[in-house]
Design a protein around this motif. Structure first.
Motif, PDB file in Angstrom:
ATOM      1  N   THR A 164       0.846  -1.198   0.000  1.00 52.96           N
ATOM      2  CA  THR A 164       0.000   0.000   0.000  1.00 52.96           C
ATOM      3  C   THR A 164       0.882   1.248   0.000  1.00 52.96           C
ATOM      4  OG1 THR A 164      -1.714  -1.182   1.230  1.00 52.96           O
ATOM      5  CG2 THR A 164      -1.842   1.221   1.211  1.00 52.96           C
ATOM      6  N   LYS A 165       0.674   2.119  -0.974  1.00 47.24           N
ATOM      7  CA  LYS A 165       1.438   3.377  -1.055  1.00 47.24           C
ATOM      8  C   LYS A 165       0.997   4.320   0.061  1.00 47.24           C
ATOM      9  CE  LYS A 165       1.640   3.236  -6.134  1.00 47.24           C
ATOM     10  NZ  LYS A 165       1.234   3.955  -7.370  1.00 47.24           N
ATOM     11  N   PRO A 166       1.926   5.125   0.575  1.00 46.11           N
ATOM     12  CA  PRO A 166       3.378   5.092   0.306  1.00 46.11           C
ATOM     13  C   PRO A 166       4.060   3.985   1.109  1.00 46.11           C
ATOM     14  CG  PRO A 166       2.892   6.797   1.891  1.00 46.11           C
ATOM     15  CD  PRO A 166       1.559   6.206   1.512  1.00 46.11           C
ATOM     16  N   PHE A 167       5.156   3.466   0.597  1.00 44.79           N
ATOM     17  CA  PHE A 167       5.909   2.437   1.309  1.00 44.79           C
ATOM     18  C   PHE A 167       7.396   2.673   1.074  1.00 44.79           C
ATOM     19  CE2 PHE A 167       4.962   0.786  -2.915  1.00 44.79           C
ATOM     20  CZ  PHE A 167       6.204   0.341  -3.362  1.00 44.79           C
ATOM     21  N   GLU A 168       8.217   2.119   1.956  1.00 50.47           N
ATOM     22  CA  GLU A 168       9.662   2.219   1.806  1.00 50.47           C
ATOM     23  C   GLU A 168      10.143   1.166   0.806  1.00 50.47           C
ATOM     24  OE1 GLU A 168      11.732   4.497   3.028  1.00 50.47           O
ATOM     25  OE2 GLU A 168       9.929   5.479   3.835  1.00 50.47           O
ATOM     26  N   PRO A 169      11.103   1.516  -0.054  1.00 52.35           N
ATOM     27  CA  PRO A 169      11.604   0.543  -1.043  1.00 52.35           C
ATOM     28  C   PRO A 169      12.097  -0.764  -0.420  1.00 52.35           C
ATOM     29  CG  PRO A 169      12.365   2.749  -1.588  1.00 52.35           C
ATOM     30  CD  PRO A 169      11.696   2.850  -0.244  1.00 52.35           C
ATOM     31  N   ASP A 170      12.589  -0.713   0.833  1.00 51.45           N
ATOM     32  CA  ASP A 170      13.070  -1.938   1.484  1.00 51.45           C
ATOM     33  C   ASP A 170      11.967  -2.986   1.622  1.00 51.45           C
ATOM     34  OD1 ASP A 170      15.654  -1.115   1.735  1.00 51.45           O
ATOM     35  OD2 ASP A 170      15.417  -0.328   3.767  1.00 51.45           O
ATOM     36  N   GLN A 171      10.693  -2.543   1.619  1.00 46.65           N
ATOM     37  CA  GLN A 171       9.592  -3.488   1.762  1.00 46.65           C
ATOM     38  C   GLN A 171       9.443  -4.398   0.544  1.00 46.65           C
ATOM     39  OE1 GLN A 171       6.848  -0.092   3.518  1.00 46.65           O
ATOM     40  NE2 GLN A 171       5.855  -2.078   3.791  1.00 46.65           N
ATOM     41  N   LEU A 172      10.059  -4.014  -0.568  1.00 45.60           N
ATOM     42  CA  LEU A 172       9.994  -4.875  -1.756  1.00 45.60           C
ATOM     43  C   LEU A 172      10.662  -6.223  -1.494  1.00 45.60           C
ATOM     44  CD1 LEU A 172      10.783  -2.292  -4.585  1.00 45.60           C
ATOM     45  CD2 LEU A 172       8.631  -3.529  -4.249  1.00 45.60           C
ATOM     46  N   GLY A 173      11.760  -6.223  -0.715  1.00 47.86           N
ATOM     47  CA  GLY A 173      12.436  -7.481  -0.409  1.00 47.86           C
ATOM     48  C   GLY A 173      11.534  -8.450   0.336  1.00 47.86           C
ATOM     49  N   VAL A 174      10.749  -7.908   1.279  1.00 45.32           N
ATOM     50  CA  VAL A 174       9.808  -8.746   2.024  1.00 45.32           C
ATOM     51  C   VAL A 174       8.737  -9.296   1.093  1.00 45.32           C
ATOM     52  CG1 VAL A 174       8.127  -8.794   3.907  1.00 45.32           C
ATOM     53  CG2 VAL A 174      10.221  -7.418   4.126  1.00 45.32           C
ATOM     54  N   ALA A 175       8.240  -8.444   0.193  1.00 51.50           N
ATOM     55  CA  ALA A 175       7.208  -8.883  -0.758  1.00 51.50           C
ATOM     56  C   ALA A 175       7.740  -9.957  -1.697  1.00 51.50           C
ATOM     57  CB  ALA A 175       6.694  -7.682  -1.548  1.00 51.50           C
ATOM     58  N   PHE A 176       8.969  -9.796  -2.187  1.00 54.61           N
ATOM     59  CA  PHE A 176       9.560 -10.809  -3.054  1.00 54.61           C
ATOM     60  C   PHE A 176       9.720 -12.129  -2.302  1.00 54.61           C
ATOM     61  CE2 PHE A 176      11.949  -7.347  -5.643  1.00 54.61           C
ATOM     62  CZ  PHE A 176      10.765  -7.043  -6.295  1.00 54.61           C
ATOM     63  N   SER A 177      10.089 -12.045  -1.034  1.00 51.70           N
ATOM     64  CA  SER A 177      10.245 -13.249  -0.219  1.00 51.70           C
ATOM     65  C   SER A 177       8.924 -13.993  -0.106  1.00 51.70           C
ATOM     66  CB  SER A 177      10.765 -12.868   1.169  1.00 51.70           C
ATOM     67  OG  SER A 177      10.899 -14.005   1.989  1.00 51.70           O
ATOM     68  N   ARG A 178       7.829 -13.252   0.098  1.00 49.34           N
ATOM     69  CA  ARG A 178       6.510 -13.897   0.177  1.00 49.34           C
ATOM     70  C   ARG A 178       6.155 -14.563  -1.154  1.00 49.34           C
ATOM     71  NH1 ARG A 178       4.526  -8.887   2.691  1.00 49.34           N
ATOM     72  NH2 ARG A 178       4.611  -9.095   4.964  1.00 49.34           N
ATOM     73  N   CYS A 179       6.474 -13.890  -2.237  1.00 48.89           N
ATOM     74  CA  CYS A 179       6.188 -14.477  -3.552  1.00 48.89           C
ATOM     75  C   CYS A 179       6.931 -15.794  -3.738  1.00 48.89           C
ATOM     76  CB  CYS A 179       6.583 -13.501  -4.663  1.00 48.89           C
ATOM     77  SG  CYS A 179       5.518 -12.052  -4.817  1.00 48.89           S
ATOM     78  N   ARG A 180       8.216 -15.796  -3.401  1.00 52.74           N
ATOM     79  CA  ARG A 180       9.007 -17.022  -3.550  1.00 52.74           C
ATOM     80  C   ARG A 180       8.446 -18.140  -2.673  1.00 52.74           C
ATOM     81  NH1 ARG A 180      13.455 -13.418  -3.110  1.00 52.74           N
ATOM     82  NH2 ARG A 180      13.874 -14.140  -0.998  1.00 52.74           N
ATOM     83  N   TRP A 181       8.148 -17.807  -1.426  1.00 51.76           N
ATOM     84  CA  TRP A 181       7.648 -18.820  -0.495  1.00 51.76           C
ATOM     85  C   TRP A 181       6.312 -19.402  -0.966  1.00 51.76           C
ATOM     86  CZ3 TRP A 181       9.359 -21.915   3.039  1.00 51.76           C
ATOM     87  CH2 TRP A 181       8.456 -22.548   3.886  1.00 51.76           C
ATOM     88  N   ASN A 182       5.398 -18.535  -1.386  1.00 51.13           N
ATOM     89  CA  ASN A 182       4.087 -19.007  -1.836  1.00 51.13           C
ATOM     90  C   ASN A 182       4.203 -19.883  -3.071  1.00 51.13           C
ATOM     91  OD1 ASN A 182       2.811 -17.614   0.216  1.00 51.13           O
ATOM     92  ND2 ASN A 182       2.427 -15.790  -1.015  1.00 51.13           N
ATOM     93  N   ARG A 183       5.104 -19.501  -3.977  1.00 44.78           N
ATOM     94  CA  ARG A 183       5.265 -20.277  -5.207  1.00 44.78           C
ATOM     95  C   ARG A 183       5.819 -21.664  -4.900  1.00 44.78           C
ATOM     96  NH1 ARG A 183       8.726 -17.172  -9.493  1.00 44.78           N
ATOM     97  NH2 ARG A 183      10.225 -17.384  -7.779  1.00 44.78           N
ATOM     98  N   ARG A 184       6.794 -21.723  -4.012  1.00 48.17           N
ATOM     99  CA  ARG A 184       7.383 -23.020  -3.666  1.00 48.17           C
ATOM    100  C   ARG A 184       6.400 -23.873  -2.877  1.00 48.17           C
ATOM    101  NH1 ARG A 184      12.924 -20.007  -1.892  1.00 48.17           N
ATOM    102  NH2 ARG A 184      13.706 -19.614  -4.014  1.00 48.17           N
ATOM    103  N   ALA A 185       5.631 -23.235  -1.987  1.00 52.59           N
ATOM    104  CA  ALA A 185       4.634 -23.983  -1.215  1.00 52.59           C
ATOM    105  C   ALA A 185       3.573 -24.572  -2.135  1.00 52.59           C
ATOM    106  CB  ALA A 185       3.991 -23.076  -0.174  1.00 52.59           C
TER     107      ALA A 185
END
Length: 474
Positions: free
Chosen positions: A109-130
């Motif tokens: 949700t905007k506005p957000f800090e760019p560092d939050q993208l790493g957390v979002a990418f991590s969730r994507c990877r985890w969900n895909r593997r699960a």
């Protein structure tokens, strides 16, 4: 969540955002972390890029000048191997949830800090593997955890496993592979799962695959994944089991069934920690701890030219051999009681026991199917026995041995040796118990004199001359 909130090195990322300052800020942050970023500001431009290029992640705004990102998701424009992170303004959460229902991996949700993208990418990877692990489990049911019984015959194996686990706790990452060899039914799968559950990755995924069940044409796709269009039926992209097991353990049962070409790719995955999906153009980093198993000695297969020698030497670093059940001596009985307790609990039955005749019949079998055959025989008896006492009469064989052929033919001297003195004392105790402590009757059964038996019972040294086997014994 198993993955770190980080940007995988060299990730290809599509950034779809019409707000120029925000787009430049996010792009600079992603490039700073080693990502390859492709920028777009319109829906039509994104369609073209998604058609021509492959991306690991896509960071997309919900609302664009020429349409909605939801349209791209409904069209299936994003590869299944692309983790989609949706950006939305305050109040757009409902649409963001709809985007996730359509296949997006996360939203910010905007506005957000760019560092939050790493957390979002991590969730994507985890969900895909699960998701991939769930697909694999549904295709291979019945892979639940098993409690492993070691007993005295596998005490050396237990010590070896403890040493391996201690080394793993020191290493943490890039764990060396383990090779388990043993006949069919000796418990290789149970041992692999025990090794995972007692090691440093117990809270991470355990993915098991029977290589013998994979057709040659599908083995590489199953293990390493594929992109859309990689082969005729590849209409959807999918990650492989190496990626699904990233951070955890991948168990390759019957690895000798894989073709030489696939064996070479497994070697690369183990040595370099990278795989390449079918139809892919770049390497993907993976950290799956590999445990392999074979029902035939791999060195024999290497000599025959049916298994790659370089892969064999890599796997043979940590090798565990499971003895067949016929070589596990009297451990068969405690193992049988262990299995009976587990099977009875599953059937919700109490008070089941194995009779002495039943034990004799179990010891008399050669158990070509090893532990698996023994477990099936016990479950069959649990189901069909009319009472709580199991005598395994259907196995046949005389439960009471004859005088001339009393020793179980399946028994072997333990490699670690045993105490003859203790064995003699056990024979005497058995004879006394079976004769109601009648010394004369026990002596007759043992073929010795009463005097010899009394010497043994008193703790005195027995006579130096051998006993008269023809003495009537009273």
């Amino acid at each position: 969540m198993a993955d770190d909130a980080s940007f995988p090195a060299g990730s290809e990322i599509l950034l779809l955002e019409d707000d120029l300052p925000l787009r430049k800020r996010l792009a600079a942050h992603l490039r700073l972390h080693g990502a390859e970023v492709t920028e777009a500001l319109r829906l039509e431009e994104a369609r073209r890029l998604l058609r021509d290029l492959r991306f690991d992640f896509a960071v997309v705004d919900l609302h664009l000048p020429d349409g909605e990102v939801l349209d791209l998701l409904r069209e299936g424009a994003f590869s299944e191997n692309t983790g989609v992170v949706v950006m939305t303004a305050f109040g757009g959460v409902k649409q963001a949830v709809e985007a996730m229902r359509l296949g997006a991996g996360d939203y910010l949700t905007k506005p957000f800090e760019p560092d939050q993208l790493g957390v979002a990418f991590s969730r994507c990877r985890w969900n895909r593997r699960a998701t991939r692990r769930d697909e694999h489990r549904s295709a291979e049911p019945g892979a639940g955890a098993e409690e492993l019984f070691f007993g005295q015959s596998l005490a050396a194996v237990r010590t070896q496993l403890d040493t391996i686990i201690a080394a793993e706790r020191r290493l943490e990452r890039r764990l060396p592979p383990v090779l388990i060899e043993g006949e069919t039914g000796t418990g290789k799968s149970a041992l692999a799962r025990w090794l995972h559950q007692n090691g440093p990755r117990a809270d991470r995924p355990f993915v098991s695959v029977n290589c013998a069940a994979l057709p040659d044409t599908l083995a590489e796709s199953e293990l390493f994944g594929h992109e859309r269009g990689a082969f005729t039926d590849a209409k959807r992209a999918r990650i492989g089991l190496f990626e699904a097991a990233d951070g955890g353990t991948l168990f390759l049962d019957e690895i000798a069934s894989l073709s030489p070409g696939t064996q070479a790719k497994v070697l690369t995955a183990i040595e370099e920690g990278t795989i390449r999906r079918l139809g892919g153009t770049r390497e993907v980093q993976v950290d799956a701890r590999v445990v392999t198993a074979s029902n035939r000695p791999l060195d024999d297969l290497v000599a025959q030219g049916s298994f790659r020698e370089d892969l064999y030497h890599r796997l043979n670093l940590l090798r565990v051999v499971l003895a067949p059940l016929r070589d596990r001596g009297t451990d068969i009985l405690p193992l049988a009681h262990h299995l009976l307790a587990r099977i009875a609990a599953r059937h919700r039955l109490r008070g089941l026991t194995i009779t002495r005749d039943g034990e004799a019949r179990l010891l008399a079998q050669t158990w070509r199917g090893n532990v698996r055959e023994l477990a099936h025989e016990i479950e069959r008896a649990v189901i069909f026995s009319p009472g709580p006492e199991l005598d395994f009469a259907t196995l046949g064989g005389a439960p009471i041995p004859s005088a001339g052929n009393w020793r179980n033919p399946a028994w072997r001297l333990p490699e670690s040796g045993f105490s003859l003195e203790t064995a003699v004392n056990e024979f005497i105790a058995d004879a006394l118990r079976e004769t109601g402590n009648n010394v004369s009757a026990a002596a007759r059964r043992l073929g010795v004199t009463r005097e010899f038996l009394r010497y043994r019972l008193s703790g005195a040294k027995e006579p130096s001359a051998p006993p008269d086997a023809n003495h009537p014994g009273g």
